[in-house]
Design a protein around this motif. Structure first.
Motif, mmCIF file in Angstrom:
data_model
loop_
_atom_site.group_PDB
_atom_site.id
_atom_site.type_symbol
_atom_site.label_atom_id
_atom_site.label_comp_id
_atom_site.label_asym_id
_atom_site.label_seq_id
_atom_site.Cartn_x
_atom_site.Cartn_y
_atom_site.Cartn_z
ATOM 1 N N VAL A 109 6.471 21.825 -4.635
ATOM 2 C CA VAL A 109 6.210 22.272 -3.265
ATOM 3 C C VAL A 109 7.508 22.755 -2.617
ATOM 4 C CG1 VAL A 109 5.569 21.459 -0.954
ATOM 5 C CG2 VAL A 109 4.119 20.909 -2.910
ATOM 6 N N LEU A 110 8.583 22.024 -2.819
ATOM 7 C CA LEU A 110 9.874 22.463 -2.277
ATOM 8 C C LEU A 110 10.294 23.804 -2.863
ATOM 9 C CD1 LEU A 110 11.881 19.137 -2.107
ATOM 10 C CD2 LEU A 110 11.359 20.655 -0.202
ATOM 11 N N ASP A 111 10.093 23.984 -4.154
ATOM 12 C CA ASP A 111 10.408 25.267 -4.789
ATOM 13 C C ASP A 111 9.561 26.383 -4.206
ATOM 14 O OD1 ASP A 111 12.283 24.020 -6.382
ATOM 15 O OD2 ASP A 111 10.981 23.924 -8.158
ATOM 16 N N ALA A 112 8.272 26.102 -3.986
ATOM 17 C CA ALA A 112 7.377 27.112 -3.418
ATOM 18 C C ALA A 112 7.786 27.455 -1.993
ATOM 19 C CB ALA A 112 5.928 26.618 -3.455
ATOM 20 N N LEU A 113 8.207 26.461 -1.237
ATOM 21 C CA LEU A 113 8.649 26.731 0.134
ATOM 22 C C LEU A 113 9.929 27.557 0.137
ATOM 23 C CD1 LEU A 113 7.974 23.289 1.855
ATOM 24 C CD2 LEU A 113 6.798 25.451 2.305
ATOM 25 N N GLY A 114 10.773 27.346 -0.854
ATOM 26 C CA GLY A 114 12.011 28.109 -0.940
ATOM 27 C C GLY A 114 11.812 29.511 -1.483
ATOM 28 N N ALA A 115 10.702 29.753 -2.163
ATOM 29 C CA ALA A 115 10.414 31.052 -2.776
ATOM 30 C C ALA A 115 9.493 31.864 -1.873
ATOM 31 C CB ALA A 115 9.771 30.857 -4.144
ATOM 32 N N ASP A 116 10.020 32.256 -0.745
ATOM 33 C CA ASP A 116 9.268 33.107 0.188
ATOM 34 C C ASP A 116 7.937 32.497 0.599
ATOM 35 O OD1 ASP A 116 11.313 34.992 0.046
ATOM 36 O OD2 ASP A 116 10.396 35.960 -1.694
ATOM 37 N N ASN A 117 7.920 31.197 0.776
ATOM 38 C CA ASN A 117 6.711 30.502 1.234
ATOM 39 C C ASN A 117 5.488 30.798 0.373
ATOM 40 O OD1 ASN A 117 7.722 28.900 3.226
ATOM 41 N ND2 ASN A 117 7.349 30.350 4.871
ATOM 42 N N ALA A 118 5.622 30.665 -0.933
ATOM 43 C CA ALA A 118 4.522 30.911 -1.866
ATOM 44 C C ALA A 118 3.654 29.665 -2.040
ATOM 45 C CB ALA A 118 5.080 31.357 -3.212
ATOM 46 N N LEU A 119 3.551 28.838 -1.017
ATOM 47 C CA LEU A 119 2.832 27.574 -1.095
ATOM 48 C C LEU A 119 1.336 27.785 -0.875
ATOM 49 C CD1 LEU A 119 3.213 24.451 -1.271
ATOM 50 C CD2 LEU A 119 3.289 24.468 1.219
ATOM 51 N N GLU A 120 0.548 27.193 -1.746
ATOM 52 C CA GLU A 120 -0.912 27.224 -1.609
ATOM 53 C C GLU A 120 -1.373 25.903 -1.013
ATOM 54 O OE1 GLU A 120 -2.941 29.786 -2.416
ATOM 55 O OE2 GLU A 120 -1.212 30.984 -3.027
ATOM 56 N N ARG A 121 -2.438 25.916 -0.248
ATOM 57 C CA ARG A 121 -2.965 24.686 0.352
ATOM 58 C C ARG A 121 -3.374 23.687 -0.726
ATOM 59 N NH1 ARG A 121 -4.200 21.965 4.687
ATOM 60 N NH2 ARG A 121 -6.148 20.807 4.825
ATOM 61 N N THR A 122 -3.871 24.170 -1.841
ATOM 62 C CA THR A 122 -4.285 23.262 -2.919
ATOM 63 C C THR A 122 -3.106 22.445 -3.451
ATOM 64 O OG1 THR A 122 -4.028 25.053 -4.531
ATOM 65 C CG2 THR A 122 -6.241 24.671 -3.653
ATOM 66 N N ASP A 123 -1.886 23.000 -3.349
ATOM 67 C CA ASP A 123 -0.695 22.265 -3.798
ATOM 68 C C ASP A 123 -0.503 20.992 -2.977
ATOM 69 O OD1 ASP A 123 -0.121 24.265 -5.664
ATOM 70 O OD2 ASP A 123 1.120 25.373 -4.225
ATOM 71 N N THR A 124 -0.636 21.117 -1.666
ATOM 72 C CA THR A 124 -0.428 19.942 -0.815
ATOM 73 C C THR A 124 -1.637 19.010 -0.837
ATOM 74 O OG1 THR A 124 -1.158 21.146 1.160
ATOM 75 C CG2 THR A 124 1.223 21.095 0.701
ATOM 76 N N VAL A 125 -2.819 19.556 -1.028
ATOM 77 C CA VAL A 125 -4.023 18.707 -1.103
ATOM 78 C C VAL A 125 -3.962 17.838 -2.354
ATOM 79 C CG1 VAL A 125 -6.529 18.744 -1.410
ATOM 80 C CG2 VAL A 125 -5.468 20.230 0.293
ATOM 81 N N GLN A 126 -3.607 18.435 -3.464
ATOM 82 C CA GLN A 126 -3.501 17.678 -4.712
ATOM 83 C C GLN A 126 -2.393 16.633 -4.622
ATOM 84 O OE1 GLN A 126 -2.217 19.624 -8.457
ATOM 85 N NE2 GLN A 126 -4.308 19.137 -9.131
ATOM 86 N N LEU A 127 -1.286 16.988 -4.019
ATOM 87 C CA LEU A 127 -0.189 16.043 -3.825
ATOM 88 C C LEU A 127 -0.644 14.877 -2.947
ATOM 89 C CD1 LEU A 127 2.717 15.103 -4.063
ATOM 90 C CD2 LEU A 127 3.300 16.697 -2.225
ATOM 91 N N ALA A 128 -1.383 15.173 -1.894
ATOM 92 C CA ALA A 128 -1.896 14.111 -1.018
ATOM 93 C C ALA A 128 -2.844 13.183 -1.783
ATOM 94 C CB ALA A 128 -2.609 14.721 0.183
ATOM 95 N N MET A 129 -3.631 13.736 -2.699
ATOM 96 C CA MET A 129 -4.539 12.921 -3.506
ATOM 97 C C MET A 129 -3.750 11.957 -4.395
ATOM 98 S SD MET A 129 -7.146 14.073 -6.527
ATOM 99 C CE MET A 129 -5.770 14.527 -7.556
ATOM 100 N N PHE A 130 -2.738 12.458 -5.085
ATOM 101 C CA PHE A 130 -1.930 11.595 -5.951
ATOM 102 C C PHE A 130 -1.179 10.547 -5.125
ATOM 103 C CE2 PHE A 130 -2.032 15.299 -8.986
ATOM 104 C CZ PHE A 130 -2.838 14.652 -9.910
ATOM 105 N N THR A 131 -0.692 10.946 -3.972
ATOM 106 C CA THR A 131 -0.001 9.999 -3.091
ATOM 107 C C THR A 131 -0.955 8.911 -2.626
ATOM 108 O OG1 THR A 131 1.531 11.724 -2.359
ATOM 109 C CG2 THR A 131 1.309 9.787 -0.947
ATOM 110 N N GLY A 132 -2.172 9.285 -2.289
ATOM 111 C CA GLY A 132 -3.163 8.299 -1.880
ATOM 112 C C GLY A 132 -3.481 7.318 -2.994
ATOM 113 N N ALA A 133 -3.573 7.807 -4.222
ATOM 114 C CA ALA A 133 -3.821 6.917 -5.363
ATOM 115 C C ALA A 133 -2.649 5.959 -5.543
ATOM 116 C CB ALA A 133 -4.049 7.733 -6.632
ATOM 117 N N PHE A 134 -1.437 6.465 -5.444
ATOM 118 C CA PHE A 134 -0.245 5.619 -5.528
ATOM 119 C C PHE A 134 -0.279 4.532 -4.459
ATOM 120 C CE2 PHE A 134 4.032 4.948 -3.710
ATOM 121 C CZ PHE A 134 4.647 4.308 -4.768
#
Length: 155
Positions: A109-134
């Motif tokens: 996600v940090l790389d995507a934010l640094g690369a001309d904001n190439a961040l997809e919403r699915t990237d943060t949704v999936q990250l939130a899912m793994f964080t919730g499981a943790f």
């Protein structure tokens, strides 16, 4: 000695795992805010970088939790108890999720934010899912440690 080891184990869990759970939970929405921010606004991106740094550093400090946990369990003579075996397995699963999914995805996600904001919403949704499981695994371990099923201490 058992009381000392247990105290250090609990303090390590609070001091090391607490910040990881909070920072990791804050990371996805902070990344979405950084993505939505104007190109010249570095404050939101700085927040995301800081949250990732907190997760990385405190994850390493979190190694003290099972270390003192094993020492405490050995001193208490409960290494073979089922509740401890379950909590060890859940702790290993939580650590695995953190190392294999949460931290690498935060870096992506940090790389995507640094690369001309190439961040997809699915990237943060999936990250939130793994964080919730943790976080759910750590909450379960905490409950097991307090309740200790089958314990004869009356807890």
């Amino acid at each position: 000695m058992t009381k000392f080891l247990l105290s250090v184990h609990v303090l390590a869990a609070i001091v090391a795992i607490g910040p990881v759970t909070v920072a990791a939970s804050m990371f996805p929405p902070a990344a979405r805010r950084a993505h939505a921010a104007t190109a010249g606004d570095e404050a939101d991106l700085g927040t995301v970088r800081l949250l990732h740094r907190i997760c990385r550093i405190y994850a390493k400090l979190g190694l003290a939790v099972p270390l003192f946990g094993f020492a405490t369990a050995a001193a208490m003579g409960v290494l073979g108890d089922g509740w401890l075996t379950a909590s060890i397995a859940l702790t290993a699963a939580a650590a695995g999720i953190l190392v294999a999914f949460v931290l690498p995805r935060q870096e992506e996600v940090l790389d995507a934010l640094g690369a001309d904001n190439a961040l997809e919403r699915t990237d943060t949704v999936q990250l939130a899912m793994f964080t919730g499981a943790f976080n759910l695994l750590w909450a379960t371990v905490t409950i097991i440690m307090i309740v200790r099923p089958g314990s004869t201490t009356g807890a």
